[in-house]
Design an enzyme around this catalytic site. Sequence first.
Site, short mmCIF file in Angstrom:
data_model
loop_
_atom_site.label_atom_id
_atom_site.label_comp_id
_atom_site.label_asym_id
_atom_site.label_seq_id
_atom_site.Cartn_x
_atom_site.Cartn_y
_atom_site.Cartn_z
N GLU A 85 49.16 36.83 44.33
CA GLU A 85 48.33 38.16 44.47
C GLU A 85 49.11 39.36 44.53
O GLU A 85 50.30 39.32 44.65
CB GLU A 85 48.02 38.02 45.99
CG GLU A 85 47.16 36.61 46.29
CD GLU A 85 45.67 36.65 45.69
OE1 GLU A 85 45.24 37.94 45.45
OE2 GLU A 85 45.11 35.55 45.77
N ASP A 88 28.31 28.07 42.26
CA ASP A 88 28.64 28.49 43.53
C ASP A 88 29.19 29.91 43.80
O ASP A 88 28.72 30.82 44.45
CB ASP A 88 29.93 27.90 44.03
CG ASP A 88 30.38 28.29 45.70
OD1 ASP A 88 29.38 28.34 46.55
OD2 ASP A 88 31.48 28.41 45.54
#
Length: 308
Positions: free
Chosen positions: A230, A255
């Site tokens: 990240e 999804d």
Amino acid sequence: MMKNPNDIGFIHDISSLDSLRQKAVKEGKDGEQEALHAAARQFESIFTSMMLKSMREANEGFESNIMNSQNEKFYRQMLDEQMASELSANGSMGLADMIVAQLTAGQGNDKSETAMRDAANSAVEYRRVDPKKAREIEKRLIESGELSRTSHTPAKFDSPESFVNSMKPYAEKAAKALGVEPSLLLAQAALETGWGQKVVQNARGSSNNLFNIKADRSWQGDKVTTQTLEFHDNTPVKETAAFRSYSNYQDSFNDYVRFLNDNPRYETALQQRGDSESFIRGIHRAGYATDPTYADKVLQVKQKIESM
């Protein structure tokens, strides 16, 4: 409580060696033997990691630019570190057994000599490996089940074209439901998974999570926890996070559509779904990914797919 000595864990957990030393002192001969085996496996995992690093460096000249980015190298390093740890834990290379056999041979144990001989044969097999065949070795380890299923491992796709051809039917269906170009979804899935080579793995095999959607509080399905990269203030940081797990690739695309449609923060981006660039930049700004160049990368991959 001390970790199970049979659990090598993360390769850089060097502090555990002090625990092994204390165990050897406190528990006498039995503890000493147990600590010796665990320390030998730690050494083997470090040695294996160095060997894999040398293989990667020897193979760099054969890699394309799109598959040789900093992110790619980061995930590849995590893969190699986990592979080294897992191979050592399973005794696959035999180096740890050879070390133990050498250190205990003076005790006159015939079993030590046998273990040393078998371990030496196993170690020779790996020393003969051509560094340029690192990828083939990696693939064979996965197929044989030696490689950790919790790491990022290559899938069955042997080229970007094979990934695109396999995912195209799912992408077309999802793109129609979402109102965007199929090539955009293919590009996003390709970027997130390295053309299908880095799909997050779970205990059963692939999590089939093509868009790296995390398992937040609202998620009631299966999930898998693994390391991820990240960006915080444009700086890449390793973190551990839970990701959604699906039964198949179709469920992953379905999804993804639900995730965007049901999340209010993507409402503005969805209003621009007719323009691929505006759409991907919109979901990026809304927080879909922390990589500051995420949208640019998706668009670059999209161009590559459309030129196939």
